[in-house]
Design a protein around this motif. Structure first.
Motif, PDB file in Angstrom:
ATOM      1  N   GLN A  19       2.064 -16.887   7.676  1.00  0.00           N
ATOM      2  CA  GLN A  19       3.395 -16.456   8.104  1.00  0.00           C
ATOM      3  C   GLN A  19       4.357 -16.381   6.923  1.00  0.00           C
ATOM      4  OE1 GLN A  19       5.767 -19.244  10.500  1.00  0.00           O
ATOM      5  NE2 GLN A  19       5.830 -17.662  12.067  1.00  0.00           N
ATOM      6  N   VAL A  20       4.379 -17.427   6.108  1.00  0.00           N
ATOM      7  CA  VAL A  20       5.282 -17.466   4.946  1.00  0.00           C
ATOM      8  C   VAL A  20       4.924 -16.365   3.954  1.00  0.00           C
ATOM      9  CG1 VAL A  20       5.948 -18.849   2.944  1.00  0.00           C
ATOM     10  CG2 VAL A  20       5.829 -19.908   5.204  1.00  0.00           C
ATOM     11  N   LEU A  21       3.647 -16.180   3.683  1.00  0.00           N
ATOM     12  CA  LEU A  21       3.233 -15.140   2.744  1.00  0.00           C
ATOM     13  C   LEU A  21       3.559 -13.743   3.271  1.00  0.00           C
ATOM     14  CD1 LEU A  21      -0.224 -16.546   1.544  1.00  0.00           C
ATOM     15  CD2 LEU A  21       1.974 -16.585   0.330  1.00  0.00           C
ATOM     16  N   ALA A  22       3.431 -13.554   4.568  1.00  0.00           N
ATOM     17  CA  ALA A  22       3.772 -12.253   5.142  1.00  0.00           C
ATOM     18  C   ALA A  22       5.262 -11.969   4.991  1.00  0.00           C
ATOM     19  CB  ALA A  22       3.366 -12.214   6.614  1.00  0.00           C
ATOM     20  N   VAL A  23       6.097 -12.970   5.237  1.00  0.00           N
ATOM     21  CA  VAL A  23       7.545 -12.791   5.050  1.00  0.00           C
ATOM     22  C   VAL A  23       7.858 -12.496   3.589  1.00  0.00           C
ATOM     23  CG1 VAL A  23       9.783 -13.949   5.178  1.00  0.00           C
ATOM     24  CG2 VAL A  23       8.131 -14.207   7.044  1.00  0.00           C
ATOM     25  N   ALA A  24       7.207 -13.209   2.668  1.00  0.00           N
ATOM     26  CA  ALA A  24       7.434 -12.977   1.241  1.00  0.00           C
ATOM     27  C   ALA A  24       7.023 -11.563   0.842  1.00  0.00           C
ATOM     28  CB  ALA A  24       6.662 -14.003   0.418  1.00  0.00           C
ATOM     29  N   ALA A  25       5.885 -11.101   1.350  1.00  0.00           N
ATOM     30  CA  ALA A  25       5.425  -9.751   1.013  1.00  0.00           C
ATOM     31  C   ALA A  25       6.372  -8.688   1.566  1.00  0.00           C
ATOM     32  CB  ALA A  25       4.010  -9.539   1.561  1.00  0.00           C
ATOM     33  N   CYS A  26       6.823  -8.873   2.792  1.00  0.00           N
ATOM     34  CA  CYS A  26       7.763  -7.907   3.376  1.00  0.00           C
ATOM     35  C   CYS A  26       9.094  -7.916   2.628  1.00  0.00           C
ATOM     36  CB  CYS A  26       7.972  -8.223   4.853  1.00  0.00           C
ATOM     37  SG  CYS A  26       6.528  -7.946   5.896  1.00  0.00           S
ATOM     38  N   TYR A  27       9.554  -9.089   2.243  1.00  0.00           N
ATOM     39  CA  TYR A  27      10.809  -9.187   1.494  1.00  0.00           C
ATOM     40  C   TYR A  27      10.684  -8.463   0.153  1.00  0.00           C
ATOM     41  CZ  TYR A  27      15.090 -11.303  -0.341  1.00  0.00           C
ATOM     42  OH  TYR A  27      16.342 -11.504  -0.862  1.00  0.00           O
ATOM     43  N   TYR A  28       9.585  -8.713  -0.556  1.00  0.00           N
ATOM     44  CA  TYR A  28       9.398  -8.087  -1.860  1.00  0.00           C
ATOM     45  C   TYR A  28       9.265  -6.570  -1.733  1.00  0.00           C
ATOM     46  CZ  TYR A  28       7.304  -6.891  -6.351  1.00  0.00           C
ATOM     47  OH  TYR A  28       7.034  -6.312  -7.568  1.00  0.00           O
ATOM     48  N   ALA A  29       8.511  -6.103  -0.731  1.00  0.00           N
ATOM     49  CA  ALA A  29       8.367  -4.656  -0.534  1.00  0.00           C
ATOM     50  C   ALA A  29       9.713  -4.014  -0.218  1.00  0.00           C
ATOM     51  CB  ALA A  29       7.365  -4.385   0.590  1.00  0.00           C
ATOM     52  N   ALA A  30      10.520  -4.676   0.622  1.00  0.00           N
ATOM     53  CA  ALA A  30      11.846  -4.140   0.929  1.00  0.00           C
ATOM     54  C   ALA A  30      12.736  -4.127  -0.308  1.00  0.00           C
ATOM     55  CB  ALA A  30      12.487  -4.963   2.045  1.00  0.00           C
ATOM     56  N   ALA A  31      12.593  -5.135  -1.166  1.00  0.00           N
ATOM     57  CA  ALA A  31      13.380  -5.169  -2.404  1.00  0.00           C
ATOM     58  C   ALA A  31      13.014  -4.014  -3.330  1.00  0.00           C
ATOM     59  CB  ALA A  31      13.179  -6.507  -3.108  1.00  0.00           C
ATOM     60  N   ARG A  32      11.741  -3.734  -3.439  1.00  0.00           N
ATOM     61  CA  ARG A  32      11.315  -2.616  -4.291  1.00  0.00           C
ATOM     62  C   ARG A  32      11.849  -1.292  -3.748  1.00  0.00           C
ATOM     63  NH1 ARG A  32      10.829  -4.011  -8.956  1.00  0.00           N
ATOM     64  NH2 ARG A  32       9.875  -1.953  -9.317  1.00  0.00           N
ATOM     65  N   LEU A  33      11.882  -1.153  -2.443  1.00  0.00           N
ATOM     66  CA  LEU A  33      12.449   0.067  -1.864  1.00  0.00           C
ATOM     67  C   LEU A  33      13.950   0.156  -2.145  1.00  0.00           C
ATOM     68  CD1 LEU A  33      10.635   0.225   1.596  1.00  0.00           C
ATOM     69  CD2 LEU A  33      10.244   1.696  -0.385  1.00  0.00           C
ATOM     70  N   GLY A  34      14.634  -0.976  -2.024  1.00  0.00           N
ATOM     71  CA  GLY A  34      16.076  -0.970  -2.273  1.00  0.00           C
ATOM     72  C   GLY A  34      16.428  -0.667  -3.718  1.00  0.00           C
ATOM     73  N   LEU A  35      15.559  -1.056  -4.636  1.00  0.00           N
ATOM     74  CA  LEU A  35      15.833  -0.839  -6.061  1.00  0.00           C
ATOM     75  C   LEU A  35      15.551   0.590  -6.512  1.00  0.00           C
ATOM     76  CD1 LEU A  35      14.374  -4.167  -7.488  1.00  0.00           C
ATOM     77  CD2 LEU A  35      16.791  -3.524  -7.341  1.00  0.00           C
ATOM     78  N   LEU A  36      15.023   1.421  -5.619  1.00  0.00           N
ATOM     79  CA  LEU A  36      14.775   2.811  -6.001  1.00  0.00           C
ATOM     80  C   LEU A  36      16.068   3.567  -6.254  1.00  0.00           C
ATOM     81  CD1 LEU A  36      11.885   3.752  -3.530  1.00  0.00           C
ATOM     82  CD2 LEU A  36      11.707   3.191  -5.973  1.00  0.00           C
ATOM     83  N   ARG A  37      17.155   3.135  -5.604  1.00  0.00           N
ATOM     84  CA  ARG A  37      18.446   3.783  -5.782  1.00  0.00           C
ATOM     85  C   ARG A  37      19.485   2.728  -6.116  1.00  0.00           C
ATOM     86  NH1 ARG A  37      18.516   9.255  -6.709  1.00  0.00           N
ATOM     87  NH2 ARG A  37      16.576  10.045  -5.781  1.00  0.00           N
ATOM     88  N   GLU A  38      20.127   2.896  -7.260  1.00  0.00           N
ATOM     89  CA  GLU A  38      21.098   1.926  -7.739  1.00  0.00           C
ATOM     90  C   GLU A  38      22.376   2.629  -8.143  1.00  0.00           C
ATOM     91  OE1 GLU A  38      19.102   0.237 -11.029  1.00  0.00           O
ATOM     92  OE2 GLU A  38      17.687  -0.956  -9.840  1.00  0.00           O
ATOM     93  N   LEU A  39      23.465   1.855  -8.126  1.00  0.00           N
ATOM     94  CA  LEU A  39      24.760   2.329  -8.601  1.00  0.00           C
ATOM     95  C   LEU A  39      25.317   1.317  -9.596  1.00  0.00           C
ATOM     96  CD1 LEU A  39      26.517   3.706  -5.368  1.00  0.00           C
ATOM     97  CD2 LEU A  39      25.710   5.030  -7.326  1.00  0.00           C
ATOM     98  N   SER A  40      26.026   1.814 -10.577  1.00  0.00           N
ATOM     99  CA  SER A  40      26.640   0.955 -11.592  1.00  0.00           C
ATOM    100  C   SER A  40      28.119   0.777 -11.261  1.00  0.00           C
ATOM    101  CB  SER A  40      26.474   1.564 -12.984  1.00  0.00           C
ATOM    102  OG  SER A  40      27.112   0.768 -13.953  1.00  0.00           O
ATOM    103  N   VAL A  41      28.541  -0.462 -11.098  1.00  0.00           N
ATOM    104  CA  VAL A  41      29.934  -0.790 -10.812  1.00  0.00           C
ATOM    105  C   VAL A  41      30.417  -1.770 -11.874  1.00  0.00           C
ATOM    106  CG1 VAL A  41      31.552  -1.774  -9.145  1.00  0.00           C
ATOM    107  CG2 VAL A  41      29.614  -0.419  -8.342  1.00  0.00           C
ATOM    108  N   GLU A  42      31.365  -1.340 -12.675  1.00  0.00           N
ATOM    109  CA  GLU A  42      31.928  -2.181 -13.735  1.00  0.00           C
ATOM    110  C   GLU A  42      30.840  -2.738 -14.647  1.00  0.00           C
ATOM    111  OE1 GLU A  42      35.105  -2.535 -14.340  1.00  0.00           O
ATOM    112  OE2 GLU A  42      35.698  -1.334 -12.589  1.00  0.00           O
TER     113      GLU A  42
END
Length: 346
Positions: A19-42
């Motif tokens: 269960q813990v490893l599955a949550v960690a894998a889903c969290y990491y996969a979602a993070a990689r998807l989120g990092l595909l698009r970034e914005l620079s602020v200050e």
């Protein structure tokens, strides 16, 4: 019964580790998807939508607070993919873990229902799970950047606001979708699939035109959200909202369409205003429609039960059936003139 057995299996040591490893894998996969698009602020790099927060809150609500180590492990690998391990990483991990845990605790305190079948649940997810709880991660993360002299104090508030809104948008867009998919019991009928296909086709056609058109027409997406919420409730409306948010985020990071010619601060403000208004509309409207439908079904069920009760009461007060009356008459009942019916001689 199968669901109960599955939950009991997960409570065992081996099941808990999975269960813990599955949550960690889903969290990491979602993070990689989120990092595909970034914005620079200050000078700081932020993400307009941070999906891992939505994954973390959904995991805590579905699996329980015991799965929090999976969030920390997933956040650790996400941070290590961006930078070398340093002492401030511990503070970032603490903020990324405490914010979803705080959101889950607040929602549990408010008696939150994971099916989001009440308007109260939608309001609680917005004003307890997303907006206040995500203040923890943004304050800790940006505060560490200032303390480590990686960010000027003058830039604290713009970066803090972008960080906070990105985490909150992850909860508003991803958590309801995961909760609705987890609560789905059966696939829709063939007729609903045809309508869903038509909705998807119109959405894929209209949303890019609204976002990338020379005329800023972002408001054209709201009829699609209303259509999705009316016909497909939470699943349909949140899928449309997530798609619209992704398309708008891509356009904003490319400075194209409705975001062309704007400064970085203006792009972030316009994008997050659009995403926030759209997510709130989809979430609260679908929750309200679901609550009304559940109320109508409850009233219809109560009326049906009342009709059945009245039928039983009426049947109990009615005269005996005709066959029963004929049987009683054959045993010596009086005739029409008041004399006994004649009987056969012995």
């Amino acid at each position: 019964m199968a669901a109960v057995v599955g939950i009991d299996d997960l409570r065992r040591p081996g099941g808990y580790a999975v269960q813990v490893l599955a949550v960690a894998a889903c969290y990491y996969a979602a993070a990689r998807l989120g990092l595909l698009r970034e914005l620079s602020v200050e000078g700081a790099v932020v993400t307009p939508i941070w999906p891992p927060t939505g994954v973390a809150v959904a995991a805590l609500l579905i699996l329980g607070l015991r799965c929090w180590p999976g969030i920390t492990i997933g956040a650790l690998f996400a941070v290590l993919s961006l930078t070398t391990p340093r002492i401030e990483v511990l503070g970032t991990l603490a903020g990324q873990t405490c914010a979803p845990v705080c959101a889950a605790l607040l929602l549990r305190r408010a008696r939150f229902h994971t099916d989001l079948g009440r308007l109260k649940d939608g309001v609680a997810l917005v004003f307890l799970g997303a907006l206040p709880a995500m203040l923890i991660s943004s304050t800790v993360g940006v505060g560490l950047l200032v303390l480590m002299d990686k960010l000027n104090m003058e830039s604290f508030w713009p970066v803090w606001l972008a960080w906070w809104v990105g985490d909150a948008m992850g909860v508003l867009l991803v958590t309801p979708l995961l909760l609705s998919l987890h609560g789905a019991r059966r696939p829709p009928s063939l007729g609903r699939w045809k309508e869903a296909t038509a909705l998807a086709a119109v959405t894929f056609l209209l949303v890019p035109l609204a976002v990338y058109g020379s005329i800023s027409a972002l408001y054209l997406v709201y009829p699609l959200l209303i259509w999705a919420a009316l016909r497909f409730q939470l699943v349909g409306s949140m899928l449309c909202a997530l798609l619209m948010s992704v398309v708008a985020t891509v356009a904003a990071t490319d400075r194209a369409g409705a975001f062309a010619g704007l400064s970085r601060i203006e792009i972030m403000a316009k994008l997050q205003t659009f995403n926030g208004a759209m997510a709130l509309t989809a979430l609260l409207l679908s929750a309200l429609i679901t609550e009304q439908r559940n109320t109508r079904r409850s009233v219809e069920k109560a009326c049906q039960e009342l009709v059945e009760v009245l039928e039983h009461l009426t049947a109990g007060e009615a005269p005996p059936p005709r066959a029963q009356r004929d049987t009683e008459g054959a045993g010596g009942a009086d005739g029409a003139d008041g004399r006994p019916w004649p009987t056969a001689p012995p």
